[in-house]
Design a protein around this motif. Structure first.
Motif, PDB file in Angstrom:
ATOM      1  N   VAL A 154       0.117 -10.708  -3.498  1.00 19.88           N
ATOM      2  CA  VAL A 154       0.977 -10.758  -4.667  1.00 19.88           C
ATOM      3  C   VAL A 154       0.287 -10.114  -5.859  1.00 19.88           C
ATOM      4  O   VAL A 154      -0.938  -9.897  -5.878  1.00 19.88           O
ATOM      5  N   ALA A 155       1.089  -9.787  -6.872  1.00 18.06           N
ATOM      6  CA  ALA A 155       0.543  -9.275  -8.125  1.00 18.06           C
ATOM      7  C   ALA A 155      -0.473 -10.272  -8.676  1.00 18.06           C
ATOM      8  O   ALA A 155      -0.248 -11.482  -8.668  1.00 18.06           O
ATOM      9  N   GLY A 156      -1.596  -9.746  -9.155  1.00 20.07           N
ATOM     10  CA  GLY A 156      -2.684 -10.601  -9.608  1.00 20.07           C
ATOM     11  C   GLY A 156      -3.712 -10.878  -8.539  1.00 20.07           C
ATOM     12  O   GLY A 156      -4.723 -11.523  -8.798  1.00 20.07           O
ATOM     13  N   GLY A 157      -3.471 -10.393  -7.326  1.00 23.31           N
ATOM     14  CA  GLY A 157      -4.429 -10.536  -6.241  1.00 23.31           C
ATOM     15  C   GLY A 157      -5.159  -9.232  -5.988  1.00 23.31           C
ATOM     16  O   GLY A 157      -5.034  -8.260  -6.728  1.00 23.31           O
ATOM     17  N   CYS A 158      -5.925  -9.218  -4.923  1.00 20.25           N
ATOM     18  CA  CYS A 158      -6.657  -8.019  -4.526  1.00 20.25           C
ATOM     19  C   CYS A 158      -6.889  -8.108  -3.032  1.00 20.25           C
ATOM     20  O   CYS A 158      -7.199  -9.181  -2.493  1.00 20.25           O
ATOM     21  N   GLY A 159      -6.723  -6.989  -2.347  1.00 15.30           N
ATOM     22  CA  GLY A 159      -6.889  -6.984  -0.911  1.00 15.30           C
ATOM     23  C   GLY A 159      -7.797  -5.868  -0.449  1.00 15.30           C
ATOM     24  O   GLY A 159      -7.960  -4.844  -1.121  1.00 15.30           O
ATOM     25  N   LEU A 160      -8.399  -6.078   0.707  1.00 11.93           N
ATOM     26  CA  LEU A 160      -9.175  -5.059   1.397  1.00 11.93           C
ATOM     27  C   LEU A 160      -8.293  -4.444   2.467  1.00 11.93           C
ATOM     28  O   LEU A 160      -7.720  -5.162   3.294  1.00 11.93           O
ATOM     29  N   ALA A 161      -8.160  -3.130   2.451  1.00 10.08           N
ATOM     30  CA  ALA A 161      -7.372  -2.419   3.454  1.00 10.08           C
ATOM     31  C   ALA A 161      -8.291  -1.550   4.292  1.00 10.08           C
ATOM     32  O   ALA A 161      -9.188  -0.882   3.755  1.00 10.08           O
ATOM     33  N   ALA A 162      -8.082  -1.554   5.595  1.00  9.77           N
ATOM     34  CA  ALA A 162      -8.879  -0.701   6.480  1.00  9.77           C
ATOM     35  C   ALA A 162      -8.661   0.770   6.145  1.00  9.77           C
ATOM     36  O   ALA A 162      -9.573   1.586   6.273  1.00  9.77           O
ATOM     37  N   SER A 163      -7.463   1.108   5.703  1.00  7.66           N
ATOM     38  CA  SER A 163      -7.126   2.453   5.236  1.00  7.66           C
ATOM     39  C   SER A 163      -5.785   2.361   4.525  1.00  7.66           C
ATOM     40  O   SER A 163      -5.101   1.328   4.577  1.00  7.66           O
ATOM     41  N   LEU A 164      -5.374   3.440   3.877  1.00  4.49           N
ATOM     42  CA  LEU A 164      -4.069   3.447   3.211  1.00  4.49           C
ATOM     43  C   LEU A 164      -2.927   3.270   4.202  1.00  4.49           C
ATOM     44  O   LEU A 164      -1.850   2.782   3.838  1.00  4.49           O
ATOM     45  N   ASP A 165      -3.151   3.648   5.446  1.00  7.53           N
ATOM     46  CA  ASP A 165      -2.097   3.487   6.454  1.00  7.53           C
ATOM     47  C   ASP A 165      -1.774   2.024   6.706  1.00  7.53           C
ATOM     48  O   ASP A 165      -0.707   1.709   7.240  1.00  7.53           O
ATOM     49  N   ASP A 166      -2.680   1.122   6.338  1.00  9.56           N
ATOM     50  CA  ASP A 166      -2.456  -0.312   6.538  1.00  9.56           C
ATOM     51  C   ASP A 166      -1.673  -0.949   5.398  1.00  9.56           C
ATOM     52  O   ASP A 166      -1.389  -2.148   5.447  1.00  9.56           O
ATOM     53  N   VAL A 167      -1.343  -0.182   4.345  1.00  2.81           N
ATOM     54  CA  VAL A 167      -0.743  -0.746   3.133  1.00  2.81           C
ATOM     55  C   VAL A 167       0.714  -0.300   3.011  1.00  2.81           C
ATOM     56  O   VAL A 167       1.019   0.891   3.113  1.00  2.81           O
ATOM     57  N   ALA A 168       1.595  -1.264   2.762  1.00  4.87           N
ATOM     58  CA  ALA A 168       2.986  -0.964   2.427  1.00  4.87           C
ATOM     59  C   ALA A 168       3.198  -1.331   0.961  1.00  4.87           C
ATOM     60  O   ALA A 168       2.993  -2.484   0.564  1.00  4.87           O
ATOM     61  N   PHE A 169       3.577  -0.332   0.151  1.00  7.94           N
ATOM     62  CA  PHE A 169       3.763  -0.526  -1.281  1.00  7.94           C
ATOM     63  C   PHE A 169       5.242  -0.737  -1.581  1.00  7.94           C
ATOM     64  O   PHE A 169       6.104  -0.086  -0.995  1.00  7.94           O
ATOM     65  N   ALA A 170       5.530  -1.647  -2.537  1.00  7.39           N
ATOM     66  CA  ALA A 170       6.911  -1.868  -2.963  1.00  7.39           C
ATOM     67  C   ALA A 170       7.414  -0.649  -3.721  1.00  7.39           C
ATOM     68  O   ALA A 170       6.666  -0.032  -4.499  1.00  7.39           O
ATOM     69  N   ARG A 171       8.670  -0.297  -3.515  1.00  2.00           N
ATOM     70  CA  ARG A 171       9.251   0.833  -4.232  1.00  2.00           C
ATOM     71  C   ARG A 171       9.207   0.554  -5.736  1.00  2.00           C
ATOM     72  O   ARG A 171       9.726  -0.453  -6.214  1.00  2.00           O
ATOM     73  N   GLY A 172       8.576   1.450  -6.489  1.00  4.20           N
ATOM     74  CA  GLY A 172       8.462   1.269  -7.928  1.00  4.20           C
ATOM     75  C   GLY A 172       7.432   0.250  -8.365  1.00  4.20           C
ATOM     76  O   GLY A 172       7.222   0.048  -9.558  1.00  4.20           O
ATOM     77  N   GLY A 173       6.776  -0.405  -7.408  1.00  2.00           N
ATOM     78  CA  GLY A 173       5.738  -1.361  -7.753  1.00  2.00           C
ATOM     79  C   GLY A 173       4.440  -0.645  -8.074  1.00  2.00           C
ATOM     80  O   GLY A 173       4.026   0.284  -7.387  1.00  2.00           O
ATOM     81  N   ARG A 174       3.811  -1.051  -9.154  1.00  2.00           N
ATOM     82  CA  ARG A 174       2.588  -0.373  -9.605  1.00  2.00           C
ATOM     83  C   ARG A 174       1.358  -1.082  -9.069  1.00  2.00           C
ATOM     84  O   ARG A 174       1.313  -2.307  -8.996  1.00  2.00           O
ATOM     85  N   ALA A 175       0.369  -0.282  -8.703  1.00  2.00           N
ATOM     86  CA  ALA A 175      -0.851  -0.820  -8.106  1.00  2.00           C
ATOM     87  C   ALA A 175      -2.016   0.107  -8.391  1.00  2.00           C
ATOM     88  O   ALA A 175      -1.825   1.285  -8.734  1.00  2.00           O
ATOM     89  N   LEU A 176      -3.219  -0.425  -8.266  1.00  4.14           N
ATOM     90  CA  LEU A 176      -4.441   0.359  -8.300  1.00  4.14           C
ATOM     91  C   LEU A 176      -5.061   0.364  -6.912  1.00  4.14           C
ATOM     92  O   LEU A 176      -4.979  -0.643  -6.192  1.00  4.14           O
ATOM     93  N   ILE A 177      -5.677   1.483  -6.542  1.00  5.39           N
ATOM     94  CA  ILE A 177      -6.481   1.522  -5.340  1.00  5.39           C
ATOM     95  C   ILE A 177      -7.859   2.052  -5.709  1.00  5.39           C
ATOM     96  O   ILE A 177      -7.993   2.909  -6.583  1.00  5.39           O
ATOM     97  N   ALA A 178      -8.886   1.497  -5.073  1.00  3.70           N
ATOM     98  CA  ALA A 178     -10.277   1.824  -5.435  1.00  3.70           C
ATOM     99  C   ALA A 178     -11.099   1.944  -4.170  1.00  3.70           C
ATOM    100  O   ALA A 178     -10.869   1.230  -3.181  1.00  3.70           O
ATOM    101  N   GLN A 179     -12.109   2.825  -4.240  1.00  8.95           N
ATOM    102  CA  GLN A 179     -12.963   3.074  -3.061  1.00  8.95           C
ATOM    103  C   GLN A 179     -14.298   3.631  -3.541  1.00  8.95           C
ATOM    104  O   GLN A 179     -14.337   4.485  -4.433  1.00  8.95           O
ATOM    105  N   PRO A 180     -15.416   3.164  -2.966  1.00  7.11           N
ATOM    106  CA  PRO A 180     -16.702   3.779  -3.303  1.00  7.11           C
ATOM    107  C   PRO A 180     -16.716   5.250  -2.900  1.00  7.11           C
ATOM    108  O   PRO A 180     -16.084   5.642  -1.924  1.00  7.11           O
ATOM    109  N   VAL A 181     -17.427   6.059  -3.659  1.00  9.89           N
ATOM    110  CA  VAL A 181     -17.565   7.475  -3.326  1.00  9.89           C
ATOM    111  C   VAL A 181     -18.729   7.653  -2.355  1.00  9.89           C
ATOM    112  O   VAL A 181     -19.788   7.074  -2.563  1.00  9.89           O
TER     113      VAL A 181
END
Length: 268
Positions: free
Chosen positions: A241-268
């Motif tokens: 939910v909004a206000g949480g944070c999750g670890l994703a194995a890759s972007l393919d594992d994530v389903a984003f809500a239409r129009g829902g805003r999110a941040l994604i972050a990854q070490p370089v």
């Protein structure tokens, strides 16, 4: 093998925290919550994500780089995204003019360092990147998302008389005594996709719905953190939910809500 999942949440009381938090957060009765942060997973120990909530100013401080940090420690570069801001809320980043080490030390001792800092009026959507050595302070009346190198090394220069240790020798020795470059500050639009940070330590993107092919190429088939801002995301069938944070194995594992805003972050 990385398993996509929600990260454990920790709430931290601070003297400068708030008893009433903006939705979707709630503070336990009688507690002044200043930070809500997410335990860095073993798969991505380099990054830490926090929400910050302020009712008073935070200390005037700075952080070392990897090269300047004590042996065996990581430095700390970080960035802020403003979520809510009371009228007149400000962030201090760098100085209004060049300041010598001796002047900086004297100003920290007598409190006039507040007047030397560049205080910026801020509003929701403002974004600031803080490279190591940047002297900064967070003002009152703000809620922020902070994404940072996972380090707790902070050198305080001034703390408004609060009974906490200061670190003048370490801080003044590495502080940037000049104005912060304007290119490190920007405003993020309500809609669209924006690459906010692309190194040197991590990348960070602002998404409005599903990521573009360009974002998918940047992040590749590697683990990342997902921070839903105003709508849930789904990680391998688990809703974050909004206000949480999750670890994703890759972007393919994530389903984003239409129009829902999110941040994604990854070490370089």
């Amino acid at each position: 093998m990385t398993v996509s999942r929600a990260l454990e949440t920790k709430s931290v009381e601070k003297v400068w925290g708030r008893e009433t938090l903006p939705a979707p957060f709630n503070a336990p009765e009688g507690q002044r919550i200043g930070e809500i942060w997410f335990e860095p997973p073993p798969e991505l120990p380099e990054l830490l994500v926090k929400y910050l909530f302020t009712s008073e100013k935070l200390s005037v401080q700075l952080h070392p780089s990897d090269a300047q940090a004590p042996e065996g420690s990581r430095g700390k570069e970080e960035c802020w995204l403003v979520l809510t801001a009371d009228p007149g809320a400000q962030l201090a980043v760098g100085f209004t003019r060049d300041v010598s080490p001796d002047e900086m030390r004297a100003a920290a001792l007598d409190g006039s360092i507040e007047q030397l800092l560049a205080w910026h009026d801020v509003q929701p959507g403002d974004f600031i990147y803080l490279d190591a050595g940047t002297v900064h302070a967070i003002g009152a009346g703000l809620s922020l998302i902070e994404v940072q190198q996972n380090s707790d090394i902070t050198y305080r220069l001034y703390d408004y008389g609060r009974p906490r240790e200061l670190h003048l020798d370490q801080g003044v020795a590495i502080a940037h005594g000049y104005p912060q470059p304007e290119r490190l500050r920007r405003h993020v639009p309500d809609t669209g996709e924006v690459s906010l940070v692309d190194g040197p330590h991590f990348r960070l993107d602002w998404l409005d719905g599903a990521p573009s092919d360009e974002a998918k190429a940047r992040y590749g088939d590697r683990a990342l953190l997902v921070i839903p801002v105003d709508a849930p995301v789904t990680l391998a069938g688990e809703e974050i939910v909004a206000g949480g944070c999750g670890l994703a194995a890759s972007l393919d594992d994530v389903a984003f809500a239409r129009g829902g805003r999110a941040l994604i972050a990854q070490p370089v």
